[in-house]
Structures are given as C-alpha cells and as structure tokens.
Design an enzyme around this catalytic site. Structure first.
Site, short mmCIF file in Angstrom:
data_model
loop_
_atom_site.label_atom_id
_atom_site.label_comp_id
_atom_site.label_asym_id
_atom_site.label_seq_id
_atom_site.Cartn_x
_atom_site.Cartn_y
_atom_site.Cartn_z
N LYS A 153 40.96 34.22 56.67
CA LYS A 153 39.56 35.21 57.15
C LYS A 153 39.02 35.36 56.09
O LYS A 153 39.32 36.21 54.99
CB LYS A 153 40.62 36.45 57.56
CG LYS A 153 39.59 37.17 58.46
CD LYS A 153 39.85 39.00 58.40
CE LYS A 153 39.19 39.57 57.25
NZ LYS A 153 37.61 39.53 57.19
N GLU A 157 45.18 39.27 44.26
CA GLU A 157 44.15 39.45 43.24
C GLU A 157 43.15 40.70 43.47
O GLU A 157 42.35 40.46 44.40
CB GLU A 157 43.25 38.17 43.32
CG GLU A 157 43.99 36.91 43.05
CD GLU A 157 44.43 36.85 41.43
OE1 GLU A 157 43.56 37.31 40.56
OE2 GLU A 157 45.35 36.16 41.09
N CYS A 176 34.98 41.07 39.87
CA CYS A 176 36.18 41.62 39.54
C CYS A 176 36.46 41.70 38.03
O CYS A 176 36.88 42.81 37.56
CB CYS A 176 37.52 40.92 40.20
SG CYS A 176 37.60 39.15 39.73
N GLU A 225 36.43 51.41 39.76
CA GLU A 225 35.73 49.95 39.92
C GLU A 225 34.50 50.29 40.43
O GLU A 225 34.17 50.33 41.76
CB GLU A 225 36.44 49.10 40.55
CG GLU A 225 35.89 47.86 40.41
CD GLU A 225 36.76 46.54 41.33
OE1 GLU A 225 37.02 46.90 42.57
OE2 GLU A 225 36.76 45.51 40.84
#
Ligand code: NAD
Length: 502
Positions: A192, A267, A302, A402
């Site tokens: 997906k 991850e 990231c 983040e």
C-alpha cells in the site's frame, strides 16, 4: 504563480491509477477514487482508486495463493537473482520517468535526483544488493551440544505474505527497501503506497511486472490509511507487516499485529541531533546540517538532523553559515532545474509546521530567519520559508517533536557530557552526526549516542548498511543481512544418525 505542472503530467504519460491484484490491473469494487492535489500548485493531478476491505481481501488472497501454491517461493535461487537484477536494470532504464512521476507525486525537485539517496540508481542498487542475498540466505550447522551422532541445522524460509505500507517522502526508495528483501526471500506481497505518493510507486510496480514476476506475487492496493491501510494491517492472512511512516501509525501497526502475532518491522520518525564541537569544521557542519533540513525534501526526511547541538564558542559561526544556506533555498515548480526544495506535502502538514514554529516563538526560542508561510508567487503551494531557531532548550516542542519541515533548532552546549545528555534526551533514536577533528572524541560520542546510525563529519546512505532506529524510531533494520532475515522464519532441523537417539 508557480508554473503549472500539468504539461509534465502529459510528458510523463501520467494517467489515472488502478489496483494490481493477481496480475490484473483493475478499479476498486468500492468505485471510490482519490484525487491527488499537487503540493506546489494545488492543481489536481490524476486520481486513483480507494481500495476498500473487499479489494484488500482479494489482494491478500491472491498473495496467499501465490505463496502457498505458486512458483515464486519455490523458485531456484538463480531465477530469483535474475528477476531482481532485471528489475534493477528496468529501474535504471526508466530512471528519469520515475523521478518525474515522483515530482508529480510529492514535488521533490528533479534537481535533487542528483543526490544519491534520491536517485533512481539507489533504487536500482537496493534491488541489486538484495539479489546478492538470495543464495546466501543460509542457516547454520551446529555441533551437537549433548554429543552423539546427530546433525542439528537451521534453515531460513520465507515468512509468507507481507503487508507493506510506505510513506510519501521517498516513495521509490522506501518501496524498494521493502519489495527487494521480501522478493529475494521468496515472500509474496500486498503493497500500500501513500495516498500522497501513489503514481511513482505504481510505475515502479508496473516495471516489476514487466520484469516477469508471476501473478499474485506482488499486489498493490491504493488509498489512504482508512479504509485501505487498516484493512491490510488487520487481515488475518498476512504473516508480516513491514511499515515505514510515523510513530503514531507505527503504534497502530503493532497493535494490529498483536492479533495473529504477525511479524513486524517498523521504520519510524526521528529527532536526530548533530553534535558540533568547537574543533570541528564548523562551516561545513552548519552547511550540511541546515542543508538536510531545507534542501530537497525541506526537512521532510526521517533522518534530518533537526537538532543542532552546537558548542557555545562556535554558535555564532554556525548560525551565520546556516542562515546563509537557508537564504540559498529556491522554491517553485519541481521540474525547474533551479528549484532546490519542495513544499510541505499537504495543507494539514503546513498548519502543523506553522503551529510548531509559533510554539517555538512562544516558548522563548529566538527566530533567526524564516518562520512564515512563503507568499506571493508561492501562495498556492504549501511552502514554508527556511526557518532557523537559536537559544532552543531541549524541553521545547520544536526540540522534541518531529516537525517534518524546514526548521532547524540550535541548542547550545558547553561540554561533551552536556552534549550527550541532550542528544539522548529524546523518545527517538534514528540517526546522529558528530562534527569534530578529534577522532577519540568522535568515537567516544559515537559509542555514547543511542541511535541506529551515527555519521562522523558527514553522513551518506548506503543500500547494504543496516538502517533503523533505537527506541521509538522503529523496530528492526533495513539494508544488509538483518533486513533480509526479517523476511524469513528460522527452522531447526534435527537428524539423528543412529537409532539410539530416537
Ligand atoms: P504516515 O504514518 O502518516 O503514513 C505512512 C503510511 O501509513 C501511508 O501509506 C498511510 O496511508 C498509511 N496509514 C495511515 N494510517 C494508517 C492506518 N490506520 N492503517 C494502516 N496504514 C495507515 O507517515 P507519512 O506522513 O506518510 O510519512 C512521514 C513519516 O514517515 C515521518 O514520521 C518520517 O519520519 C517517517 N519516515 C521514516 C523513515 C525511516 O526509514 N525510518 C523513512 C521515511 C519516512
């Protein structure tokens, strides 16, 4: 106004997408579609089907049949190696087209394709790297612990049907990092892609089909987290979930995996520190750190080094250079070679980043530059001016969350002990860099930092090196032996040589 991206849509031959189930491209049973709005211009690009639970079920059942009865898990190593290499060759041949589609997806500038980590070569290298593992996925032969005439050995077998869910920021690379090890290990897959980066992934999948993968080995369901992702992660016939994305969705994946004890690889995000000591090449450290936060994906990475921990003695020098790099950023149409950086992916993320910037100011950090939405010609897109904060304390939300935008927070420190304490005071642990000319200090810091990857005076992605996070940055690694072994189960086999052992 940013020049329209529509002509590039035509050049790249971009049409509406479809689902791939059991080797057939088809619409969703639900009949629902998602229209993609380009982040730089808000123009509607093509649309794709939203796969509902029925479509996802059909895709998972196809992958299940291909795993239980199909040729791929039973294929000779040579055949799998050849297939992965063919895929790598096709990716190289179609590199420009894939990067153009990626720019139509998420507005990553084509100029950024020259950076290895965002290039088609790295995507191809991921397939080549994993091709090399196919015939080396070996178990072990163990000496019998209790003595006697028997053989103890282990075998590695494919884990089964993999549900792979990927984000939008580096869709080609992050998809390759899941498909390549899963295919090399002999698994079958339901993929997906992100609803914000579907078209480049669909083209990559079409190239994989062209390479000759048997039907049902790779299936694709498109659509958002709900209903599409949700139906995939909770499907009982999936054996393993492999996810790259946010910590919040990663948590949902772990919860969904608990039902049926699916294997999980995650991850997730980061809040990575760059530790800049007074004996470092401060200009280079500042240029690269600000660059990872503002160039290319505009900090939507990231492993972006979003907390610059800078020794007080060199803080001014660092800020001067970082501000200069911020001033070099050029926004606009991603197909314009002069454009260096992307907008934020969607209006929701734009609001979130502006909100965190406001919180930074309210909590007493000093705004050196940026901090606002880019206006004028850029007003239609989700652009935020490159933003630099100093006098940040590690307790502020801009140092803890983040941000996923072009925002660098500079946190001053006085000595090694303080630098390490701040660096490790985070829920994440994805990456870090240490900038110093003292090798002993570099190694002391590397040992003390709790993160999956540490760069010393620089950083570069490598497809064969393990990548992943400590703490809430993830579970498991991608790249290298650990990654491919995560797509296998280990079976122990006992073989007595004599009847006495029975
Ligand atoms: P996201 O978590 O919002 O979405 C990731 C994927 O999960 C998308 O395909 C999305 O549709 C899907 N999803 C959302 N809700 C779901 C649900 N309920 N069930 C199943 N699937 C669902 O992340 P994003 O905004 O696409 O990407 C940004 C995040 O990804 C950042 O946190 C970034 O740090 C992380 N990231 C990590 C790495 C890494 O290697 N560690 C690499 C790139 C990005």
């Amino acid at each position: 106004m940013v020049a329209s991206i529509k002509p590039h849509q035509e050049e790249a031959g971009l049409r509406d997408g479809s689902l791939l189930i059991d080797g057939e491209w088809r619409p969703a049973k639900s009949g629902q579609t998602w229209s993609h709005r380009h982040p730089a211009t808000a123009e509607e690009v093509a649309s794709f089907p939203i796969a509902g639970p029925e479509d996802v079920d059909a895709a998972v059942r196809a992958a299940r049949r291909a795993f239980d009865d199909g040729p791929w898990p039973r294929a000779r190593a040579a055949e799998r190696i050849r297939m992965l290499r063919r895929i790598a060759d096709l990716v190289c041949e179609h590199g420009d087209e894939l990067l153009a589609l990626q720019a139509l997806d998420n507005s990553v500038p084509l100029s950024f394709g020259a950076v290895y980590g965002m290039s088609a070569s790295m995507v191809a290298d991921v397939f080549d790297h994993h091709a090399g593992w196919v015939d080396k996925l070996a178990g072990e032969t163990l000496p019998p612990f209790q003595g006697g005439d028997h053989l103890v050995m282990t075998l590695r077998e494919p884990v089964g049907v993999v549900g792979a869910v990927v984000p939008w920021n580096a869709p080609l690379l992050l998809t390759a990092q899941k498909l390549a090890p899963a295919l090399a290990a002999g698994c079958t897959i339901v993929l997906k892609p992100s609803e914000y980066a579907t078209f480049s992934v669909l083209r990559l999948v079409a190239l994989i089909e062209e390479a000759g993968l048997p039907p049902g080995v790779l299936n694709v369901v498109t659509g958002p987290g709900e209903p599409t992702g949700d139906a995939l992660i909770s499907h009982p016939m999936v054996n393993k979930l492999s996810f790259t994305g946010s910590r919040a969705v990663g948590r949902k994946i772990m919860i969904a995996a608990a039902d049926g004890f699916k294997r999980v690889s995650l991850e997730l995000g980061g809040k990575s520190p760059a530790l800049v000591f007074a004996d470092a090449d401060v200009s280079t450290a500042a240029a690269i750190t600000m660059g990872t936060v503002t160039l290319g994906l505009s900090g939507q990475v990231c492993l972006a080094q979003t907390r610059a921990l800078v020794h007080r003695d060199v803080a001014d020098e660092f800020l001067g250079m970082a501000q200069m790099i911020g001033g070099m950023v050029s926004y606009g149409n991603p197909f314009d070679p002069a454009v260096t950086s992307s907008p934020l992916i969607n209006p929701r993320q734009l609001d979130r980043v502006l909100g965190l910037i406001a919180e930074g100011q309210e909590s007493g950090a000093t705004l050196v530059c940026g901090g606002t939405r880019a206006e004028g010609d850029l007003a239609e897109g989700n652009f935020v001016a490159p933003t630099l904060f100093t006098d940040v304390s590690n307790e502020m939300s801009i140092a803890r969350e983040e941000v996923f935008g072009p925002v660098l927070s500079v946190i001053p420190f006085s000595d090694e002990e303080e630098a390490i304490r701040i660096a490790n005071d985070t829920q994440y642990g994805l990456a870090a860099t240490v900038w110093t000319s003292d090798i002993k200090r570099a190694l002391r810091m590397t040992k003390a930092i709790r993160a999956g990857t540490v760069g010393i005076n620089g950083y570069q992605l490598e497809p064969h090196a393990a990548f992943g996070g400590y703490q809430q940055s993830g579970l498991g690694r991608e790249g290298g032996r650990t990654a491919i072994e995560a797509y296998t189960e280990l079976k122990t086999v006992m073989v007595p040589f004599t009847d006495e052992m029975m």
